[in-house]
Scaffold this motif. Structure first.
Motif, PDB file in Angstrom:
ATOM      1  N   ARG A   1       0.670  -1.265   0.031  1.00  0.00           N
ATOM      2  CA  ARG A   1       0.058   0.044  -0.021  1.00  0.00           C
ATOM      3  C   ARG A   1       1.019   1.063  -0.023  1.00  0.00           C
ATOM      4  O   ARG A   1       0.243   2.443  -0.625  1.00  0.00           O
ATOM      5  CB  ARG A   1      -0.952  -0.135   1.173  1.00  0.00           C
TER       6      ARG A   1
ATOM      7  N   ARG B   1      -8.732   4.179  -8.725  1.00  0.00           N
ATOM      8  CA  ARG B   1      -8.393   4.178  -7.292  1.00  0.00           C
ATOM      9  C   ARG B   1      -9.601   3.716  -6.521  1.00  0.00           C
ATOM     10  O   ARG B   1      -9.468   3.010  -5.381  1.00  0.00           O
ATOM     11  CB  ARG B   1      -7.932   5.607  -6.699  1.00  0.00           C
TER      12      ARG B   1
ATOM     13  N   GLY C   1     -10.850   0.466  -4.410  1.00  0.00           N
ATOM     14  CA  GLY C   1     -10.796   0.481  -2.915  1.00  0.00           C
ATOM     15  C   GLY C   1      -9.921   0.956  -2.112  1.00  0.00           C
ATOM     16  O   GLY C   1      -9.547   0.787  -0.939  1.00  0.00           O
ATOM     17  N   LEU C   2      -8.945   1.810  -2.798  1.00  0.00           N
ATOM     18  CA  LEU C   2      -7.771   2.403  -2.244  1.00  0.00           C
ATOM     19  C   LEU C   2      -8.163   3.661  -1.378  1.00  0.00           C
ATOM     20  O   LEU C   2      -7.318   4.133  -0.671  1.00  0.00           O
ATOM     21  CB  LEU C   2      -6.774   2.822  -3.459  1.00  0.00           C
TER      22      LEU C   2
ATOM     23  N   ASP D   1     -10.869   3.557   0.681  1.00  0.00           N
ATOM     24  CA  ASP D   1     -11.479   3.019   1.861  1.00  0.00           C
ATOM     25  C   ASP D   1     -10.353   3.151   3.191  1.00  0.00           C
ATOM     26  O   ASP D   1      -9.346   3.554   2.809  1.00  0.00           O
ATOM     27  CB  ASP D   1     -11.664   1.594   1.925  1.00  0.00           C
TER      28      ASP D   1
ATOM     29  N   VAL E   1      -7.875   2.509   5.971  1.00  0.00           N
ATOM     30  CA  VAL E   1      -6.767   1.293   5.741  1.00  0.00           C
ATOM     31  C   VAL E   1      -7.172   0.112   6.543  1.00  0.00           C
ATOM     32  O   VAL E   1      -6.952  -1.027   5.901  1.00  0.00           O
ATOM     33  CB  VAL E   1      -5.512   2.176   6.582  1.00  0.00           C
TER      34      VAL E   1
ATOM     35  N   GLN F   1      -9.007  -1.985   4.196  1.00  0.00           N
ATOM     36  CA  GLN F   1      -8.161  -2.318   3.166  1.00  0.00           C
ATOM     37  C   GLN F   1      -7.445  -3.647   3.480  1.00  0.00           C
ATOM     38  O   GLN F   1      -7.147  -4.693   2.686  1.00  0.00           O
ATOM     39  CB  GLN F   1      -7.378  -1.269   2.495  1.00  0.00           C
TER      40      GLN F   1
ATOM     41  N   ARG G   1      -9.340  -6.655   3.483  1.00  0.00           N
ATOM     42  CA  ARG G   1      -9.542  -6.879   2.076  1.00  0.00           C
ATOM     43  C   ARG G   1      -8.338  -7.703   1.888  1.00  0.00           C
ATOM     44  O   ARG G   1      -8.548  -8.933   1.080  1.00  0.00           O
ATOM     45  CB  ARG G   1      -9.954  -6.025   1.241  1.00  0.00           C
ATOM     46  N   PHE G   2      -7.326  -7.183   1.915  1.00  0.00           N
ATOM     47  CA  PHE G   2      -5.940  -7.891   1.628  1.00  0.00           C
ATOM     48  C   PHE G   2      -5.787  -9.151   2.187  1.00  0.00           C
ATOM     49  O   PHE G   2      -5.358  -9.890   1.371  1.00  0.00           O
ATOM     50  CB  PHE G   2      -4.762  -6.812   2.005  1.00  0.00           C
TER      51      PHE G   2
END
Lengths: 324, 325
Positions: free
Chosen positions: A28, A51, A55-56, A58, A60, A63, A66-67
């Motif tokens: 990120r 972006r 979802g960049l 959203d 952190v 994120q 999700r990651f």
């Protein structure tokens, strides 16, 4: 036993979470992922749209969740340099690395253990001294230089063995390719696996030797000798058994470093495995491949450590009694 | 031996409070157990000698090297890839031959060793500084701080140092992507080596600190109200340094090998400031065309250096281990 395993499993999970956090931070915050995915001519509005879609924007923590969820399914998106899904790239290269690591570990064990036993039992024989000196040189020579020396000797000068690549491979199933089934594949394996396994071999040899020397001095061995048991029985039934406990741990842990050191060997021999791909990713700042490699090797290491810890219970009966 | 003189220096400081004058440092060194064990082991004496010679050659490279490989005026591309003197077509000016740009290989090795050693020493110092500080804090403060530091150490210990160094290098490349590699390569290399090797120091220092913490001199220092930081740095630190020096010696060899490996892989020192690893990487490209000396000689120099430092480290470990006396 179950409580112990559960505690270990919990620790392993925490390690994996920490590593995932690290990989996420890398993905990120090192460079802008959008910049890597689009060309120069993409307008700012299009970038913003992308972006938003990825979802960049959203929060952190979301994120990261999700990651992590994606990482658990080994979905790391698209490689910046190859423009292909990272999982596909890895699937293509994992067999090469695993076959190389497996043959190296086998080589290290099959040569290192007998050498260690011999050097431990015949402490003052000239051959043992030779083994020890060779092992000291083996530890001092960097892996990549051993590879270069082998290539120079066997590929360039004698022209017996190939110096790069896997040779011909045969496909098994949908994605596994093996070099075990062709002559050129087997020949191509020899030099890289010696290069990779030599350090481990010297380590195992020294360890077994040291353990043997220690065990031979204990009372139960003296007693076994006093009972008039033949040397062969004393050495292999009684002594060897107890030297194997630390050997299993070290071998297990070394399996992890074999996979890590494969990066170097793969570079020297242009071996098409995931270590070579990781190195190219480091040079080209291909973050998706780097984070995927980080998580994959972390998983392998944690799994190996966990298995070794559990194996301890089966090998060493002392751990089984008197433990909560 | 630097180790002994340090230790002696420290005890000399402590002795100052005593009424009796301490005997001369050299005399005490010559009479110490360590010095006797050093002389007894012939191979160690040889290793120490070779190491000293290599260090001197590296340190004095600008004065002892027959050529200056960085002086563009003195090198000529016409001299490129000249073989060592005992082979055909050799040039007596170049004892070990030249590389692809016509630079004298022997001089290149001296200068390369200098860079390898500088990186090695700097990273060992940096790793020791990080490890000792964290180990002291973990051991002295204890509790949550200790748990946190040691968990980080545990996690890091599951990964081989070379992977961590590679990863840090990759991240640095991403962050400093716009800059020229030449500018930051040296510092990143040291940082990545230091961050991969600190754990060992931290664990050892933590262990000895926990023992020292409960001794009377520390309790006395606490009672008279000396701040924790000063107790750690002045009182505990000198007493936990012994094992650290052993680790540092063994680590120096490891740091040199790791640096060479990273440079060989193309993520260490750039070709403009070549270390031994960079020289080998350059020579590797010419291995197939028969110019073997460009890779093999720097490699042998590296192996010789590492072997001798390893021998010294092994001896120091055994000599300081009271179990083996």
């Amino acid at each position: 036993m179950i409580g112990f395993a559960a505690r270990r499993l919990l620790q392993a999970l925490i390690v994996m979470l920490v590593v995932a956090l690290l990989a996420f931070t890398m993905f990120r915050f090192v460079g802008d992922p959008i910049n890597q995915m689009v060309g120069i001519e993409t307008s700012i509005e299009e970038r913003e749209a992308l972006r938003e879609r990825l979802g960049l924007n959203d929060p952190v923590p979301i994120q990261f969740l999700r990651f992590a969820a994606k990482a658990a399914r080994f979905d790391f998106g698209t490689s910046y340099q190859f423009r292909q899904p990272v999982s596909e790239l890895f699937a293509k290269r994992i067999p090469a690395t695993l076959e190389l690591s497996f043959v190296s570990a086998l080589f290290a064990l099959l040569i290192g253990v007998p050498m260690g036993i011999y050097a431990g039992l015949n402490r003052h024989s000239p051959l043992s001294k030779l083994f020890l000196s060779v092992s000291l040189v083996g530890i001092s020579l960097p892996t990549f230089f051993i590879g270069i020396l082998l290539i120079f000797l066997f590929s360039v000068t004698l022209q017996w063995l190939p110096s790069f690549g896997r040779g011909e491979t045969v496909q098994i199933g949908s994605w596994w390719t093996t070099g075990f089934l062709t002559v050129s594949g087997l020949k191509a394996l020899i030099l890289p696996s010696i290069t990779l396994g030599l350090y481990q071999m010297t380590l195992i040899m020294r360890l077994i030797r040291a353990e043997m020397l220690e065990v031979i001095r204990t009372d139960y061995i003296k007693f076994a000798r006093a009972r008039g048991l033949p040397n062969r029985l004393v050495h292999f039934r009684h002594a060897l058994k107890n030297t194997l406990v630390p050997v299993v741990t070290i071998t297990g842990l070394q399996l992890g470093s074999i996979i890590a050191f494969a990066t170097i060997t793969e570079t020297v021999f242009q071996w098409p495995g995931m270590g070579l791909m990781f190195l190219q990713a480091v040079q080209n700042v291909d973050i998706p491949i780097m984070s995927a490699y980080l998580i994959l090797t972390a998983f392998l290491f944690v799994a190996i450590n966990f298995i070794v810890d559990i194996l301890y219970f089966f090998i060493d009966p002392r751990l089984r009694v008197g433990r909560p | 031996m630097p180790y002994v003189s340090n230790e002696e220096a420290k005890s000399a400081v402590q002795d100052r409070t005593d009424a009796q004058p301490a005997p001369g440092r050299l005399a005490r060194l010559a009479d110490s157990d360590i010095f006797h064990s050093f002389l007894r082991s012939k191979i160690t004496v040889v290793a120490a000698f070779v190491t000293l010679v290599l260090f001197a050659l590296a340190l004095l490279a600008p004065w002892v090297a027959p050529h200056n490989p960085f002086d563009l005026a003195s090198i000529s591309i016409l001299d490129a890839r000249v073989p060592p003197v005992w082979m055909e077509y050799a040039d007596p000016r170049f004892l070990l031959g030249t590389d692809d740009q016509g630079r004298d290989l022997l001089s290149g090795i001296f200068y390369g060793m200098r860079i390898s050693l500088i990186v090695g020493f700097c990273s060992v110092f940096a790793a020791a500084a990080i490890g000792i500080t964290l180990g002291l804090i973990a051991g002295y403060v204890g509790g949550r701080t200790d748990a946190l530091i040691m968990r980080i150490a545990d996690v890091q210990l599951t990964f081989p140092a070379i992977l961590i160094a590679l990863l840090i290098d990759g991240i640095a490349n991403g962050i400093f992507g716009g800059l020229d590699r030449k500018v930051y390569a040296f510092y990143i290399l040291i940082a990545s080596l230091a961050l991969s090797f600190w754990v060992q120091y931290a664990r050892t220092v933590r262990g000895s600190t926990m023992v020292e913490k409960n001794k009377e001199y520390v309790q006395a220092a606490r009672v008279i109200g000396i701040p924790s930081v000063i107790i750690m740095a002045r009182h505990i630190l000198p007493n936990v340094m012994g094992p650290v020096l052993v680790i540092a010696t063994i680590n120096l060899a490891l740091a040199i090998v790791t640096e060479a490996t990273l440079s060989f892989l193309g993520v260490g020192m750039p070709p403009t400031q070549p270390s031994l690893g960079t020289l080998i990487a350059v020579g590797n490209d010419f291995l197939y065309s028969g110019e073997w000396w460009i890779a093999i000689f720097p490699g042998l120099a590296l192996a010789l250096l590492v072997l001798n430092v390893n021998l010294l480290g092994d001896w120091l470990r055994d000599a300081l281990n009271p179990k083996l006396r």
